[in-house]
Design a protein around this motif. Sequence first.
Motif, PDB file in Angstrom:
ATOM      1  N   GLN A 252      38.702  41.249  37.082  1.00  0.00           N
ATOM      2  CA  GLN A 252      38.879  42.476  37.918  1.00  0.00           C
ATOM      3  C   GLN A 252      38.506  41.647  39.471  1.00  0.00           C
ATOM      4  O   GLN A 252      38.870  42.230  40.497  1.00  0.00           O
ATOM      5  CB  GLN A 252      37.734  43.512  37.626  1.00  0.00           C
ATOM      6  CG  GLN A 252      37.336  44.381  38.469  1.00  0.00           C
ATOM      7  CD  GLN A 252      35.954  45.212  38.340  1.00  0.00           C
ATOM      8  OE1 GLN A 252      35.021  44.319  37.678  1.00  0.00           O
ATOM      9  NE2 GLN A 252      35.971  46.390  38.670  1.00  0.00           N
ATOM     10  N   LEU A 255      41.000  40.160  41.369  1.00  0.00           N
ATOM     11  CA  LEU A 255      42.095  41.212  42.000  1.00  0.00           C
ATOM     12  C   LEU A 255      41.707  41.997  43.164  1.00  0.00           C
ATOM     13  O   LEU A 255      42.235  41.870  44.331  1.00  0.00           O
ATOM     14  CB  LEU A 255      42.721  41.921  40.749  1.00  0.00           C
ATOM     15  CG  LEU A 255      43.874  41.466  39.708  1.00  0.00           C
ATOM     16  CD1 LEU A 255      43.959  42.630  38.788  1.00  0.00           C
ATOM     17  CD2 LEU A 255      44.958  41.096  40.490  1.00  0.00           C
ATOM     18  N   GLN A 259      43.167  42.127  47.045  1.00  0.00           N
ATOM     19  CA  GLN A 259      43.583  43.525  46.980  1.00  0.00           C
ATOM     20  C   GLN A 259      44.367  43.847  48.433  1.00  0.00           C
ATOM     21  O   GLN A 259      45.402  44.600  48.591  1.00  0.00           O
ATOM     22  CB  GLN A 259      43.097  44.397  46.465  1.00  0.00           C
ATOM     23  CG  GLN A 259      41.706  44.716  47.397  1.00  0.00           C
ATOM     24  CD  GLN A 259      41.108  45.988  46.658  1.00  0.00           C
ATOM     25  OE1 GLN A 259      41.537  46.657  46.028  1.00  0.00           O
ATOM     26  NE2 GLN A 259      39.619  46.127  46.852  1.00  0.00           N
ATOM     27  N   ILE A 265      48.786  44.502  44.132  1.00  0.00           N
ATOM     28  CA  ILE A 265      47.490  44.011  43.618  1.00  0.00           C
ATOM     29  C   ILE A 265      46.258  44.847  43.828  1.00  0.00           C
ATOM     30  O   ILE A 265      45.531  45.348  42.896  1.00  0.00           O
ATOM     31  CB  ILE A 265      46.884  42.499  44.553  1.00  0.00           C
ATOM     32  CG1 ILE A 265      48.016  41.456  43.988  1.00  0.00           C
ATOM     33  CG2 ILE A 265      45.686  42.250  44.114  1.00  0.00           C
ATOM     34  CD1 ILE A 265      47.828  40.248  44.783  1.00  0.00           C
ATOM     35  N   GLN A 268      46.656  47.445  40.870  1.00  0.00           N
ATOM     36  CA  GLN A 268      46.420  46.745  39.703  1.00  0.00           C
ATOM     37  C   GLN A 268      44.786  46.755  39.445  1.00  0.00           C
ATOM     38  O   GLN A 268      44.426  46.783  38.366  1.00  0.00           O
ATOM     39  CB  GLN A 268      47.036  45.611  39.202  1.00  0.00           C
ATOM     40  CG  GLN A 268      48.669  45.623  39.075  1.00  0.00           C
ATOM     41  CD  GLN A 268      49.004  46.835  38.210  1.00  0.00           C
ATOM     42  OE1 GLN A 268      48.475  47.042  37.096  1.00  0.00           O
ATOM     43  NE2 GLN A 268      49.892  47.757  38.674  1.00  0.00           N
ATOM     44  N   ALA A 269      44.192  46.348  40.461  1.00  0.00           N
ATOM     45  CA  ALA A 269      42.781  46.075  40.738  1.00  0.00           C
ATOM     46  C   ALA A 269      42.057  47.516  40.373  1.00  0.00           C
ATOM     47  O   ALA A 269      40.820  47.373  39.688  1.00  0.00           O
ATOM     48  CB  ALA A 269      42.367  45.760  42.332  1.00  0.00           C
TER      49      ALA A 269
END
Length: 573
Positions: A252, A255, A259, A265, A268-269
Amino acid sequence: MLTELSVRDFTIIDEISIHFRDGLTVLTGETGAGKSIIIDAIQLLIGGRGSVEYVRHQCKKAEIEGLFIIEDEHHPVFSLSKQYGIEISEEQIVLERTITAKGRSICRINGKLVTLAILREIGSTLVDIHNQHETQSLMDSSYHIELLDNYNANTIRKAKEEYLILYHKLKKLKKRYKDLSENEQKIAHRLDLLEFQYHEIETADLQMNEDELLEKERYQLANSERIHQAILEAYNALYGENKGLDWLHIAQQALTDKQEYDPFIHEQAEKLSNFYYDIEELTYDLRNYTDNIMYNPERLNEIELRLDEINHLKKKYGPSVEAILDYMGKIEEEIEQIKYKDSHLSKLEHEMKELEKDAYLEAKHLHETRKHVAKLLTQEIHLAFKDLYLENAKFVISFQKEDQLKFYQKQIPLHENGFDQIQFLISTNPGEPVKELDKIASGGELSRVMLALKGIFAKQQQITSVIFDEVDTGVSGRVAQAMADKIYSISNQSQVLCITHLPQVAAMADAHLYIKKTEKNHRTVTIVKELEKTDKIDELSRMLTGSELTDTTVKHAKELIDIAKERKESTVV
């Protein structure tokens, strides 16, 4: 109508397949050739009583199959089939009956397995078989009310159904009254038993679905160690240094730090952050649940004892806690009735009197309906008698105890048929009083009476196929011709199959089947052959003389066929 009949390994029949036509089909042949065996096969096909005796010697099973074509969309077989979930397509109904050498009976309708009772119910709407035994049953007066009720059946059925609703209610009330007013000692014993049972169930203090909840809890307690181990392993895999949550946090963070460079990114983070916090919360739940799991042998023992108590009650009072509580409610009501039986008896007496009045009114309506129907039936029978050379006969449907009904109504007991007791009476000679059939009618006259009834009922009951098995025994001359005419007239309304020894009947046939026995592989078998014109003339000649054919008998047979043709075309027939 019945269009195809296949029989295999049935008594002396190894295998035959018969195609039946509409109209009148006669079956003739020497005595013992197997004519009645074919009728027996049809009888079994529509639900008759089976026996291993029908299975051909050294065979495993007897098989019978019949194809019926029903063109009348209002025929009762369609509603019955729908009621039992039997599909009918292209107006075809196939009945199948198998009887094994071990006595097992297997029934199918359009390929669906059915009970013998269902086969019999549906079969009775398709075929009506009449034989000499049924003619003799005319002499049993208890059979007469059934015959009357089958005439214009819809009218009588409605009145009878309304009466039976009240009759069965009254019968139930009378039983309750009798049970409640039995001797004191028996009632006291009954009360002791009921109070013991009620106390036993009440003391148990059962709760609805208690057994199911206890079973579930017992299962969990019995497996508490396995449950604790599974949850602890999952918790340890997720929480701690270098465990699942640590690695999720690292992913976590990686990312999140980057981000700003890419929308993907960033997206997805956020997802991974949500997953992380969800799993973190899940680990807390697992930890808290493990704290609450403990093996409690005392609680497990309590549950086992309680379930033993409930199972003991189930054996005595019902398969479930709900059933036991229902039973408790019923015996509570019965205990209350017994303790205050005098008031309950008084209440039941009042209910019975009121219900009896209503039942008598419905029975009277049923009686009046039958009287009206009896008048119509009597008129039709007298018309039919004229065609059968019984023009001087007088037929009466007697309603016995009718005078008592007017003056002593309540003295006449009610029964399944109301209060009617019906008897057919006849006088065959002018000036003679009407009497019971067995005291007046000869065998030939009884046959004609039954034939008259069958001709009438064929129209009323929508039967597709009527079968006569040697109903013309004991008649000759002009009476034989009259019976032939009547049988043929019935075939104008329903398909008729007729076993006969009378050439007059055989001459009227639309199709003539000859049955004979022969030998095949050193065993007796039955063969069925449809006769063409020349063979039919020869068979009629044999029936006329019972001996060798002569020019005279052949000539007579041809004359019979010509006469039959004229009579069939006549408007009289």
